[in-house]
Write an enzyme that holds these catalytic residues in place. Structure first.
Site, short mmCIF file in Angstrom:
data_model
loop_
_atom_site.label_atom_id
_atom_site.label_comp_id
_atom_site.label_asym_id
_atom_site.label_seq_id
_atom_site.Cartn_x
_atom_site.Cartn_y
_atom_site.Cartn_z
N LYS A 1 8.98 -20.62 16.37
CA LYS A 1 8.14 -19.82 15.49
C LYS A 1 8.97 -18.72 14.82
O LYS A 1 9.87 -19.03 14.06
CB LYS A 1 6.96 -19.27 16.28
CG LYS A 1 6.25 -20.33 17.15
CD LYS A 1 5.58 -21.42 16.34
CE LYS A 1 5.08 -22.59 17.18
NZ LYS A 1 4.22 -22.25 18.29
N ARG B 1 25.29 -30.42 29.08
CA ARG B 1 23.96 -30.26 29.68
C ARG B 1 23.93 -29.04 30.60
O ARG B 1 22.91 -28.37 30.75
CB ARG B 1 23.51 -31.53 30.42
CG ARG B 1 22.17 -31.39 31.11
CD ARG B 1 21.44 -32.71 31.35
NE ARG B 1 22.28 -33.71 31.97
CZ ARG B 1 22.68 -33.71 33.25
NH1 ARG B 1 22.31 -32.73 34.07
NH2 ARG B 1 23.45 -34.67 33.72
N TYR C 1 -2.64 -20.40 23.95
CA TYR C 1 -2.05 -21.47 23.15
C TYR C 1 -2.56 -22.82 23.63
O TYR C 1 -2.54 -23.11 24.83
CB TYR C 1 -0.52 -21.41 23.25
CG TYR C 1 0.17 -22.50 22.49
CD1 TYR C 1 0.09 -22.55 21.10
CD2 TYR C 1 0.85 -23.51 23.14
CE1 TYR C 1 0.69 -23.58 20.40
CE2 TYR C 1 1.46 -24.53 22.45
CZ TYR C 1 1.37 -24.56 21.07
OH TYR C 1 1.97 -25.59 20.38
N ASP D 1 3.69 -14.56 27.29
CA ASP D 1 4.13 -15.37 26.15
C ASP D 1 4.25 -14.41 24.97
O ASP D 1 3.25 -13.94 24.43
CB ASP D 1 3.10 -16.48 25.88
CG ASP D 1 3.54 -17.42 24.76
OD1 ASP D 1 4.33 -16.99 23.90
OD2 ASP D 1 3.06 -18.58 24.74
C1 LIG Z 1 3.94 -22.73 19.42
C2 LIG Z 1 3.63 -21.94 20.62
C3 LIG Z 1 4.01 -22.41 21.89
C4 LIG Z 1 4.68 -23.73 22.11
O1 LIG Z 1 5.94 -23.83 21.53
P1 LIG Z 1 6.65 -25.20 21.12
O2 LIG Z 1 7.99 -24.78 20.66
O3 LIG Z 1 5.80 -25.84 20.06
O4 LIG Z 1 6.69 -26.06 22.34
C5 LIG Z 1 3.70 -21.60 22.97
N1 LIG Z 1 3.07 -20.42 22.83
C6 LIG Z 1 2.69 -19.94 21.63
C7 LIG Z 1 1.99 -18.64 21.55
C8 LIG Z 1 2.96 -20.70 20.48
O5 LIG Z 1 2.55 -20.23 19.29
#
Ligand SMILES: *Cc1c(COP(=O)(O)O)cnc(C)c1O
Length: 381
Positions: free
Chosen positions: A199, A47, A101, A174
């Protein structure tokens, strides 16, 4: 070193014990102490730190040009940890883009911590509005998402960061949709970059993880690390291994996603059953000039509005055969999604809008599939 080389080599070494070229997955939760009680090999309990997670964090920090990365169990874990960590120094309001998002919006309304935050939503193209939003109260955080979800709009990262800095606000970008291959927000002055590794970075729709990366000299690393360890919201060894495996091909994949998306976007823009295409690679996109300046390429995400409304959009999604109807993005399969029905009543997505994640199939096949699906509504519009 160029980013392609970093993507293949950073955080990796030939396994010293076996000579294995691809790293083993370290599932062990606990590591042997030395005779004197120390941990000279650097690991104690998984962890706190794990060899696969450490490799991933090393590589992510190198790709973004940051000081260090902290890998979490999801993108949302990275986002919520970043908000919490930055509030330590910047407890004022959270300035959010209109197009953001959906999970961030849900986090802010559905958790007690989220509801405790003062937020203000601004049009990130309106610099005077950002200045006004940053004027009141104590300095807080300005949130940048570019390209944005689901409208693929572009935020001028350098301009927004300069306004935030002048007001004493911190900035978070982001960078999930652009990835460090297409966009390097630290070069424009942001403080923390967050990613959903789920992603493009994972890249095969089979890993859930996230990361926060701090700029060189940034003050937030200790708190981000403490949240990861003490809340236990960390990327597992296997997910870390998969994400790092994905990174090796990320530069090559982003080139293909971007090139294919551009031809698909041009096709859609000329199609009579399509009312509007949102893709920053098209000169008609309002963010095209800024995107051309701050991105190396325009990425694999397109949104388009069909002629008609919800029924026509749903009919096109239903008629597609190569595109899979599914949420998420960034994998090898092309995906299509009607965002308004996914997001529910709180959505800001137009009912006629479909979002597609362009995968790694051939562009001709994707265009043929879109063409036959759009023809199926042709008679009704
Ligand atoms: C999918 C996504 C997130 C969240 O990610 P998770 O891995 O599903 O928690 C945050 N920001 C953007 C732009 C995303 O496409």
């Amino acid at each position: 070193m160029q980013i392609e080389t970093i993507a293949v080599h950073s955080g990796r070494q030939v396994d010293p014990a076996t000579g294995a070229v691809s790293a083993p997955i370290h599932l062990a939760t606990t590591f042997e102490r030395d005779a004197d009680g120390g941990f000279s090999r650097g690991f104690e309990y998984s962890r706190d730190d794990n060899p696969n997670r450490r490799s991933l964090e090393t590589c992510l920090a190198a790709l973004e040009g940051g000081e260090a990365a902290v890998a979490y169990s999801s993108g949302m874990a990275a986002i919520s940890a970043s908000i919490e960590a930055l509030r330590l120094h910047r407890p004022g309001r959270l300035v959010l883009p209109q197009d953001i998002y959906f999970g961030v919006r849900s986090f802010l309304t559905d958790t007690a911590f989220g509801r405790s935050l003062e937020t203000i939503v601004v049009d990130m193209a309106d610099q005077a509005a950002i200045e006004t939003a940053c004027r009141e109260g104590e300095p807080g955080i300005v949130w940048i998402e570019t390209p944005s979800n689901p409208l693929v709009s572009i935020v001028d990262v350098a301009a927004v960061t300069a306004i935030a800095k002048a007001a004493g606000f911190a900035t978070v970008a982001d960078n999930t949709w652009a990835t460090p291959i297409l966009q390097r927000p630290f070069e424009q002055g942001v403080d923390v970059i967050v990613h959903s590794l789920t992603k493009y970075i994972g890249g095969h729709s089979d890993v859930m993880a996230g990361a926060a990366i701090v700029r060189v000299g940034g003050p937030h690393l200790d708190e981000l690390r403490a949240i990861q360890r003490h809340r236990g919201v960390l990327a597992s060894a296997f997910d870390s291994w998969l994400a790092l495996r994905g990174i090796a091909t990320l530069p090559a994949r982003m080139r293909v996603h971007s090139a294919t998306a551009l031809v698909v976007a041009r096709f859609l823009e000329d199609h009579p059953a399509v009312a509007k295409v949102h893709y920053p690679g098209l000169p008609s996109h309002p963010g095209h000039a800024v995107a051309s300046r701050q991105m190396h390429d325009f990425g694999g995400m397109i949104s388009f509005e069909v002629q008609g409304g919800r029924d026509e959009a749903m009919a096109v999604a239903a008629a597609l055969t190569i595109f899979t109807r599914a949420t998420s993005l960034g994998g090898n399969h092309s995906l299509v999604e009607h965002r308004a029905s996914v997001e529910g009543p709180a959505t800001t997505a137009p009912e006629s809008l479909l979002r597609v994640s362009i995968g790694l199939e051939h562009g001709d096949d994707l265009i043929a599939d879109l063409d036959q699906a759009l023809r199926s509504i042709g008679s009704s519009v």
